[in-house]
Scaffold this motif. Structure first.
Motif, PDB file in Angstrom:
ATOM      1  N   ALA A   1       0.985  -1.249   0.087  1.00 60.22           N
ATOM      2  CA  ALA A   1       0.028  -0.038   0.038  1.00 60.22           C
ATOM      3  C   ALA A   1       0.730   1.255  -0.047  1.00 60.22           C
ATOM      4  N   GLY A   2       1.997   1.078   0.696  1.00 61.89           N
ATOM      5  CA  GLY A   2       2.884   2.238   0.638  1.00 61.89           C
ATOM      6  C   GLY A   2       3.595   2.610  -0.790  1.00 61.89           C
ATOM      7  N   ARG A   3       4.095   1.599  -1.416  1.00 56.77           N
ATOM      8  CA  ARG A   3       4.387   1.516  -2.639  1.00 56.77           C
ATOM      9  C   ARG A   3       3.370   2.255  -3.670  1.00 56.77           C
ATOM     10  N   ALA A   4       2.211   1.725  -3.364  1.00 50.60           N
ATOM     11  CA  ALA A   4       1.002   2.199  -4.225  1.00 50.60           C
ATOM     12  C   ALA A   4       0.714   3.693  -4.369  1.00 50.60           C
ATOM     13  N   ALA A   5       0.779   3.990  -2.905  1.00 51.57           N
ATOM     14  CA  ALA A   5       0.596   5.551  -2.654  1.00 51.57           C
ATOM     15  C   ALA A   5       1.775   6.200  -3.217  1.00 51.57           C
ATOM     16  N   ALA A   6       2.994   5.707  -3.162  1.00 45.80           N
ATOM     17  CA  ALA A   6       3.999   6.415  -3.930  1.00 45.80           C
ATOM     18  C   ALA A   6       3.919   6.732  -5.473  1.00 45.80           C
TER      19      ALA A   6
ATOM     20  N   ASN B   1      -6.153   5.843 -10.368  1.00 51.81           N
ATOM     21  CA  ASN B   1      -5.783   5.265  -9.032  1.00 51.81           C
ATOM     22  C   ASN B   1      -4.950   4.285  -9.069  1.00 51.81           C
ATOM     23  N   ALA B   2      -4.080   3.992  -8.270  1.00 47.96           N
ATOM     24  CA  ALA B   2      -3.303   2.898  -7.891  1.00 47.96           C
ATOM     25  C   ALA B   2      -4.272   1.689  -7.299  1.00 47.96           C
TER      26      ALA B   2
ATOM     27  N   VAL C   1     -11.186  13.993  -9.701  1.00 47.86           N
ATOM     28  CA  VAL C   1      -9.791  13.396  -9.355  1.00 47.86           C
ATOM     29  C   VAL C   1      -9.706  12.061  -8.822  1.00 47.86           C
ATOM     30  N   PRO C   2      -8.725  11.487  -9.103  1.00 48.93           N
ATOM     31  CA  PRO C   2      -8.318  10.016  -8.382  1.00 48.93           C
ATOM     32  C   PRO C   2      -8.706  10.016  -6.994  1.00 48.93           C
ATOM     33  N   LEU C   3      -9.138   9.015  -6.266  1.00 51.22           N
ATOM     34  CA  LEU C   3      -9.240   8.641  -4.816  1.00 51.22           C
ATOM     35  C   LEU C   3      -7.713   8.585  -4.189  1.00 51.22           C
ATOM     36  N   GLY C   4      -6.838   7.778  -4.986  1.00 53.55           N
ATOM     37  CA  GLY C   4      -5.242   7.526  -4.517  1.00 53.55           C
ATOM     38  C   GLY C   4      -5.243   6.071  -4.611  1.00 53.55           C
ATOM     39  N   VAL C   5      -5.233   5.367  -3.347  1.00 57.01           N
ATOM     40  CA  VAL C   5      -4.903   3.804  -3.432  1.00 57.01           C
ATOM     41  C   VAL C   5      -6.264   3.073  -3.387  1.00 57.01           C
ATOM     42  N   VAL C   6      -6.690   2.172  -4.261  1.00 64.80           N
ATOM     43  CA  VAL C   6      -8.017   1.701  -4.177  1.00 64.80           C
ATOM     44  C   VAL C   6      -7.634   0.055  -3.779  1.00 64.80           C
ATOM     45  N   GLY C   7      -8.246  -0.284  -2.705  1.00 65.70           N
ATOM     46  CA  GLY C   7      -8.048  -1.989  -2.570  1.00 65.70           C
ATOM     47  C   GLY C   7      -9.098  -2.569  -2.896  1.00 65.70           C
ATOM     48  N   VAL C   8      -8.912  -3.648  -3.638  1.00 66.98           N
ATOM     49  CA  VAL C   8      -9.978  -4.581  -4.305  1.00 66.98           C
ATOM     50  C   VAL C   8      -9.806  -5.856  -3.599  1.00 66.98           C
ATOM     51  N   ILE C   9     -10.874  -6.485  -3.022  1.00 66.19           N
ATOM     52  CA  ILE C   9     -11.081  -8.024  -2.332  1.00 66.19           C
ATOM     53  C   ILE C   9     -11.959  -8.794  -3.195  1.00 66.19           C
TER      54      ILE C   9
ATOM     55  N   GLN D   1       1.357   6.272  -7.280  1.00 67.89           N
ATOM     56  CA  GLN D   1      -0.041   6.943  -7.725  1.00 67.89           C
ATOM     57  C   GLN D   1      -0.052   8.404  -8.360  1.00 67.89           C
ATOM     58  N   PRO D   2       0.564   9.283  -7.926  1.00 74.02           N
ATOM     59  CA  PRO D   2       0.417  10.751  -8.148  1.00 74.02           C
ATOM     60  C   PRO D   2       1.060  10.614  -9.700  1.00 74.02           C
ATOM     61  N   ALA D   3       2.098   9.992 -10.082  1.00 71.86           N
ATOM     62  CA  ALA D   3       2.569  10.187 -11.123  1.00 71.86           C
ATOM     63  C   ALA D   3       1.492   9.419 -12.329  1.00 71.86           C
TER      64      ALA D   3
END
Length: 486
Positions: free
Chosen positions: A53-58, A173-174, A143-151, A60-62
């Protein structure tokens, strides 16, 4: 084309900025029809989820700032990669998930449709020009939410994961995807490899098979802005409670106990065909399965005779090695659940007209009559190839019985009059309803979602994904700063 999925190369790995061994250990994937081992996959721990999740957050902006045409191109390439690997992915869906070839081929085609539909999203208008005072531009933009978790679940693993992940990625999103432990290859590895081949930038998609520990960690992670969960109502309630406490968005696609209503003017041959498909397709392991056949008394026995005849002709067995209509249930636990519900309902007075037998995990299509509202076969989501028939006196009672459930996903009405069917449909408390059709229907562009215990009203599909996977931002711009009274 070389294989998309190589079990030896991917053995014991997860996908998080490349393929690596997780801290959570490994798990063996077995074929439900035979118990034969198919692959070993990495199993994510809570620490693996936190790191991903930390890597995804990093990352996502780009990705969110990438040109819309670039994001659209990745989705189009993903569709082409899957098209080329269609047979390979179908093979994994059959062997890992126990579905038939027809079900697997449908799922692959539906995922390709989802990719193309998602590819159309980035270049659509993403906001509104708003009225404002002179000298100031005012815009409402998505605008994107940021990181989306999918289960995602095991029953339609690739489609139900990509239905959320594809539009979420397309809209900037990531994504961190946790596929179900029963189907980590067809529901997880396949998604990772498709987007890897399609050129998605590293860190934007992470695929972490895992159990309850990984799922809980994903829901609770502070870098995850939204959870898109598809699964049981019991687990969905816990996901919703946690997301609510953390003030993050949750899209919950949950269970169903769907009604197929047969009116007294219906074509009974066509109705029985629709009823058999709706209850027995994929051994009843679909959230939109017809769990209650509500039939007017004047045509009930004739309908049941036709339904029993169709059920008796269906072939059940190993879908990879045999030409069958139904494959196995996914697990011994699921078999025990189906047996319990049928057994308790029979003990309460229901009658087995056909079925209620199994060989290993292969459960025969079953028709129950004499079902009343108090029985488990009426109240519970069975998730097996069982068709409980409830006889009602008239149309009014049919509507009341259909609505007598906490679920509200899908429904169908069989009738000789489209006008009559529309009138009944308008009184059913479901997110999806079909006249002179069956309950299992889905397309990439439609607003899909349930009510009540079937979900929180989320609406996947085409334009509706803008509401799911983005948020509004109000932006104003002046050419130059101006003074204020203070």
């Amino acid at each position: 084309m070389s294989p998309l999925l190589n079990p030896e190369e991917l053995r014991d790995k997860v996908f998080s900025e490349g393929w690596s061994e997780p801290l959570g250990g490994t798990a063996e994937v077995r074929e439900p029809a035979t118990g034969e081992p198919l692959a070993r996959v990495g199993f994510a721990s809570a620490a693996d989820v936190r790191a991903a999740a930390g890597r995804a957050a990093a990352a996502q902006p780009a990705w969110g700032a990438a040109h819309p045409a670039e994001r659209a191109a990745v989705l189009r390439r993903a569709a082409r990669v899957l098209e080329e690997a269609r047979e390979e992915v179908a093979r994994w869906l059959i062997r890992e998930g126990g579905g038939t070839r027809g079900k697997a081929e449908y799922e692959v085609g539906a995922v390709i449709d989802e990719f193309w539909a998602a590819a159309a999203l980035p270049e659509r208008p993403g906001g509104h020009l708003l009225p404002s005072e002179p000298g100031r531009a005012s815009v409402g933009r998505r605008v994107p939410l940021g990181v989306v978790g999918v289960i995602s679940p095991w029953n339609v693993p690739l489609l139900l994961g990509m239905r959320a992940a594809a539009p979420a990625l397309a809209l900037g999103n990531a994504v961190v995807l946790k596929p179900d432990p029963h189907t980590p290859v067809s529901g997880g590895w396949a998604a990772a490899r498709i987007f890897e081949e399609a050129g998605l930038p590293p860190g934007v998609l992470h695929v972490l098979p895992g159990g309850a520990e990984a799922g809980s960690a994903l829901v609770e992670d502070p870098d995850v802005a939204m959870i898109a969960f598809t699964g049981s109502t019991a687990v969905g309630r816990r996901v919703g409670e946690t997301a609510g406490r953390l003030l993050k968005r949750a899209s919950l696609e949950l269970g169903g106990n769907n009604a197929l209503i047969v009116l007294d003017d219906a074509d009974l041959d066509a109705a029985a065909s629709a009823g058999a498909w709706a209850s027995f397709f994929h051994s009843g392991q679909i959230c939109m399965t017809a769990g209650r056949h509500i039939v007017l008394e004047s045509v009930a026995e004739r309908y049941v005779e036709r339904l029993v005849e169709r059920a008796g002709k269906l072939r059940v067995g190993d879908p990879w090695r045999e030409d069958v209509d139904l494959g196995p249930l996914i697990s011994g636990a699921q078999l025990e659940r189906v047996q319990r519900i049928v057994g308790e309902s029979v003990a309460a007075g229901a009658v087995v007209r056909t079925g209620a037998a199994h060989e290993d995990l292969c459960y025969r299509p079953t028709v129950l009559t004499g079902v009343t509202r108090e029985m488990p076969a009426f109240r519970e989501e069975i998730f097996g190839p069982v068709a409980p028939v409830v006889v009602v006196a008239d149309e009014e009672e049919a509507v009341a019985v259909a609505n007598d459930t906490e679920y509200g996903l899908s429904a169908a009405v069989q009738t000789g009059s489209a006008e009559r069917g529309l009138a009944v449909a308008g009184r059913l408390r479901t997110g999806l309803v079909h006249v002179n059709d069956q309950t299992i229907n889905d397309e990439a562009h439609i607003p899909f979602g349930g009510r009540g215990a079937s979900g929180n009203g989320s609406r996947h599909g085409s334009e509706n994904n803008w509401d799911e996977f983005t948020q509004w931002q109000w932006l104003t711009v002046r050419g130059a700063a101006r003074p204020f009274p203070f």
